[in-house]
Design a protein around this motif. Structure first.
Motif, PDB file in Angstrom:
ATOM      1  N   LEU A 191       0.849  -1.187   0.000  1.00 54.96           N
ATOM      2  CA  LEU A 191       0.000   0.000   0.000  1.00 54.96           C
ATOM      3  C   LEU A 191       0.885   1.236   0.000  1.00 54.96           C
ATOM      4  CD1 LEU A 191      -2.914   1.148   0.292  1.00 54.96           C
ATOM      5  CD2 LEU A 191      -2.490   1.152   2.762  1.00 54.96           C
ATOM      6  N   ALA A 192       0.531   2.201  -0.825  1.00 48.29           N
ATOM      7  CA  ALA A 192       1.309   3.438  -0.944  1.00 48.29           C
ATOM      8  C   ALA A 192       0.352   4.622  -1.032  1.00 48.29           C
ATOM      9  CB  ALA A 192       2.194   3.379  -2.194  1.00 48.29           C
ATOM     10  N   ASP A 193       0.898   5.810  -0.871  1.00 50.68           N
ATOM     11  CA  ASP A 193       0.076   7.008  -0.962  1.00 50.68           C
ATOM     12  C   ASP A 193      -0.595   7.131  -2.328  1.00 50.68           C
ATOM     13  OD1 ASP A 193       0.399   7.854   1.662  1.00 50.68           O
ATOM     14  OD2 ASP A 193       2.221   8.975   1.190  1.00 50.68           O
ATOM     15  N   GLY A 194       0.005   6.550  -3.346  1.00 46.66           N
ATOM     16  CA  GLY A 194      -0.583   6.565  -4.686  1.00 46.66           C
ATOM     17  C   GLY A 194      -1.891   5.790  -4.784  1.00 46.66           C
ATOM     18  N   HIS A 195      -2.202   4.974  -3.772  1.00 44.99           N
ATOM     19  CA  HIS A 195      -3.444   4.207  -3.771  1.00 44.99           C
ATOM     20  C   HIS A 195      -4.594   4.943  -3.089  1.00 44.99           C
ATOM     21  CE1 HIS A 195      -0.367   0.866  -4.016  1.00 44.99           C
ATOM     22  NE2 HIS A 195      -1.041   0.790  -5.148  1.00 44.99           N
TER      23      HIS A 195
ATOM     24  N   GLU B 295      -8.585   3.980  -3.001  1.00 44.51           N
ATOM     25  CA  GLU B 295      -9.252   3.668  -1.738  1.00 44.51           C
ATOM     26  C   GLU B 295     -10.467   4.571  -1.526  1.00 44.51           C
ATOM     27  OE1 GLU B 295      -6.816   2.631   1.929  1.00 44.51           O
ATOM     28  OE2 GLU B 295      -5.379   3.741   0.689  1.00 44.51           O
ATOM     29  N   THR B 296     -10.315   5.841  -1.821  1.00 42.80           N
ATOM     30  CA  THR B 296     -11.409   6.794  -1.646  1.00 42.80           C
ATOM     31  C   THR B 296     -12.576   6.437  -2.557  1.00 42.80           C
ATOM     32  OG1 THR B 296      -9.853   8.532  -1.024  1.00 42.80           O
ATOM     33  CG2 THR B 296     -12.041   9.242  -1.730  1.00 42.80           C
TER      34      THR B 296
ATOM     35  N   ALA C 154     -20.614   3.638   3.411  1.00 43.53           N
ATOM     36  CA  ALA C 154     -19.706   4.487   2.646  1.00 43.53           C
ATOM     37  C   ALA C 154     -18.997   5.456   3.585  1.00 43.53           C
ATOM     38  CB  ALA C 154     -20.474   5.248   1.572  1.00 43.53           C
ATOM     39  N   SER C 155     -17.724   5.706   3.300  1.00 45.46           N
ATOM     40  CA  SER C 155     -16.905   6.596   4.127  1.00 45.46           C
ATOM     41  C   SER C 155     -16.729   7.946   3.447  1.00 45.46           C
ATOM     42  CB  SER C 155     -15.521   5.983   4.346  1.00 45.46           C
ATOM     43  OG  SER C 155     -15.625   4.739   4.979  1.00 45.46           O
ATOM     44  N   THR C 156     -16.508   8.959   4.242  1.00 44.27           N
ATOM     45  CA  THR C 156     -16.166  10.272   3.697  1.00 44.27           C
ATOM     46  C   THR C 156     -14.698  10.252   3.284  1.00 44.27           C
ATOM     47  OG1 THR C 156     -15.430  11.201   5.802  1.00 44.27           O
ATOM     48  CG2 THR C 156     -17.803  11.391   5.274  1.00 44.27           C
ATOM     49  N   ARG C 157     -14.303  11.222   2.487  1.00 40.04           N
ATOM     50  CA  ARG C 157     -12.894  11.313   2.103  1.00 40.04           C
ATOM     51  C   ARG C 157     -12.016  11.469   3.337  1.00 40.04           C
ATOM     52  NH1 ARG C 157      -9.723  11.808  -2.287  1.00 40.04           N
ATOM     53  NH2 ARG C 157      -7.668  12.667  -1.853  1.00 40.04           N
ATOM     54  N   GLU C 158     -12.450  12.264   4.278  1.00 38.55           N
ATOM     55  CA  GLU C 158     -11.663  12.477   5.491  1.00 38.55           C
ATOM     56  C   GLU C 158     -11.476  11.166   6.258  1.00 38.55           C
ATOM     57  OE1 GLU C 158     -14.336  14.418   4.623  1.00 38.55           O
ATOM     58  OE2 GLU C 158     -13.106  16.090   3.889  1.00 38.55           O
ATOM     59  N   GLU C 159     -12.519  10.328   6.324  1.00 39.88           N
ATOM     60  CA  GLU C 159     -12.407   9.033   6.987  1.00 39.88           C
ATOM     61  C   GLU C 159     -11.431   8.120   6.261  1.00 39.88           C
ATOM     62  OE1 GLU C 159     -16.778   8.463   9.039  1.00 39.88           O
ATOM     63  OE2 GLU C 159     -16.600   8.161   6.864  1.00 39.88           O
ATOM     64  N   VAL C 160     -11.494   8.125   4.928  1.00 43.76           N
ATOM     65  CA  VAL C 160     -10.575   7.293   4.142  1.00 43.76           C
ATOM     66  C   VAL C 160      -9.143   7.780   4.333  1.00 43.76           C
ATOM     67  CG1 VAL C 160      -9.946   6.497   1.832  1.00 43.76           C
ATOM     68  CG2 VAL C 160     -12.368   6.720   2.455  1.00 43.76           C
ATOM     69  N   GLU C 161      -8.932   9.089   4.297  1.00 41.14           N
ATOM     70  CA  GLU C 161      -7.589   9.627   4.502  1.00 41.14           C
ATOM     71  C   GLU C 161      -7.043   9.233   5.869  1.00 41.14           C
ATOM     72  OE1 GLU C 161      -8.060  13.816   3.833  1.00 41.14           O
ATOM     73  OE2 GLU C 161      -7.898  13.601   1.649  1.00 41.14           O
TER      74      GLU C 161
ATOM     75  N   SER D 100      -7.959   6.587   7.736  1.00 41.17           N
ATOM     76  CA  SER D 100      -7.693   5.139   7.723  1.00 41.17           C
ATOM     77  C   SER D 100      -6.420   4.822   6.947  1.00 41.17           C
ATOM     78  CB  SER D 100      -8.872   4.385   7.097  1.00 41.17           C
ATOM     79  OG  SER D 100     -10.017   4.531   7.881  1.00 41.17           O
ATOM     80  N   HIS D 101      -6.246   5.495   5.822  1.00 41.60           N
ATOM     81  CA  HIS D 101      -5.049   5.285   4.999  1.00 41.60           C
ATOM     82  C   HIS D 101      -3.795   5.654   5.791  1.00 41.60           C
ATOM     83  CE1 HIS D 101      -2.612   5.153   1.332  1.00 41.60           C
ATOM     84  NE2 HIS D 101      -2.053   6.265   1.770  1.00 41.60           N
ATOM     85  N   ALA D 102      -3.829   6.798   6.460  1.00 42.33           N
ATOM     86  CA  ALA D 102      -2.667   7.224   7.247  1.00 42.33           C
ATOM     87  C   ALA D 102      -2.377   6.231   8.366  1.00 42.33           C
ATOM     88  CB  ALA D 102      -2.908   8.620   7.829  1.00 42.33           C
ATOM     89  N   THR D 103      -3.418   5.700   8.992  1.00 40.71           N
ATOM     90  CA  THR D 103      -3.242   4.701  10.051  1.00 40.71           C
ATOM     91  C   THR D 103      -2.606   3.438   9.496  1.00 40.71           C
ATOM     92  OG1 THR D 103      -5.113   5.566  11.305  1.00 40.71           O
ATOM     93  CG2 THR D 103      -4.465   3.297  11.761  1.00 40.71           C
ATOM     94  N   ARG D 104      -3.085   2.973   8.339  1.00 41.17           N
ATOM     95  CA  ARG D 104      -2.506   1.768   7.709  1.00 41.17           C
ATOM     96  C   ARG D 104      -1.052   1.996   7.304  1.00 41.17           C
ATOM     97  NH1 ARG D 104      -7.939   1.130   5.882  1.00 41.17           N
ATOM     98  NH2 ARG D 104      -7.603   2.405   4.033  1.00 41.17           N
ATOM     99  N   MET D 105      -0.753   3.175   6.763  1.00 43.20           N
ATOM    100  CA  MET D 105       0.624   3.469   6.353  1.00 43.20           C
ATOM    101  C   MET D 105       1.548   3.488   7.574  1.00 43.20           C
ATOM    102  SD  MET D 105       0.685   3.636   3.054  1.00 43.20           S
ATOM    103  CE  MET D 105       2.233   4.455   2.731  1.00 43.20           C
ATOM    104  N   ALA D 106       1.090   4.066   8.673  1.00 48.01           N
ATOM    105  CA  ALA D 106       1.900   4.109   9.896  1.00 48.01           C
ATOM    106  C   ALA D 106       2.100   2.707  10.457  1.00 48.01           C
ATOM    107  CB  ALA D 106       1.238   5.009  10.936  1.00 48.01           C
ATOM    108  N   ALA D 107       1.052   1.889  10.446  1.00 48.35           N
ATOM    109  CA  ALA D 107       1.159   0.516  10.958  1.00 48.35           C
ATOM    110  C   ALA D 107       2.147  -0.307  10.129  1.00 48.35           C
ATOM    111  CB  ALA D 107      -0.211  -0.150  10.954  1.00 48.35           C
ATOM    112  N   ALA D 108       2.177  -0.069   8.832  1.00 49.23           N
ATOM    113  CA  ALA D 108       3.077  -0.825   7.952  1.00 49.23           C
ATOM    114  C   ALA D 108       4.544  -0.526   8.243  1.00 49.23           C
ATOM    115  CB  ALA D 108       2.762  -0.515   6.490  1.00 49.23           C
ATOM    116  N   ARG D 109       4.824   0.633   8.821  1.00 54.10           N
ATOM    117  CA  ARG D 109       6.207   0.992   9.122  1.00 54.10           C
ATOM    118  C   ARG D 109       6.688   0.402  10.454  1.00 54.10           C
ATOM    119  NH1 ARG D 109       4.316   5.720   6.535  1.00 54.10           N
ATOM    120  NH2 ARG D 109       3.637   6.682   8.475  1.00 54.10           N
ATOM    121  N   LYS D 110       5.764  -0.147  11.257  1.00 50.39           N
ATOM    122  CA  LYS D 110       6.132  -0.626  12.586  1.00 50.39           C
ATOM    123  C   LYS D 110       6.899  -1.942  12.585  1.00 50.39           C
ATOM    124  CE  LYS D 110       2.566   1.648  15.248  1.00 50.39           C
ATOM    125  NZ  LYS D 110       1.425   1.459  16.153  1.00 50.39           N
TER     126      LYS D 110
END
Length: 94
Positions: free
Chosen positions: A16-20, A24-25, A41-48, A50-60
């Motif tokens: 998963l990357a920021d390009g996705h 996702e949205t 359905a999620s709002t864009r803010e909710e997707v953003e 969730s995406h940031a949370t997933r990206m942070a988790a992937a770095r752990k």
């Protein structure tokens, strides 16, 4: 070592990357898609968020994280995919 790209006969899993985010949205804000997945359905803010949370988790944990499934180079296989638990000594391709 970063997450690996994983290949099968039918699908390629890419980290998963920021390009996705736009993909996702598009999926997560579509009521028909989310109804099929048992959610709303999620709002864009909710997707953003969730995406940031997933990206942070992937770095752990090295080599673990979230993947997007690609069929014929398009994000159509669903996802993101993730491991359910983190092994104490993860290996890929053994």
């Amino acid at each position: 070592m970063p997450q690996q790209i994983l290949h099968t006969e039918r699908i390629t899993l890419v980290p998963l990357a920021d390009g996705h985010l736009e993909w996702e949205t598009e999926l997560d804000s579509d009521p028909e898609v989310m109804r099929s997945l048992g959610g709303r359905a999620s709002t864009r803010e909710e997707v953003e968020s969730s995406h940031a949370t997933r990206m942070a988790a992937a770095r752990k944990v090295d080599r673990l994280g979230f993947w997007v499934g690609l069929v014929d180079d398009s994000s159509s296989a669903g996802g993101p995919f993730r491991p359910h638990t983190a092994p104490t000594n993860p290996t890929i391709g053994t």
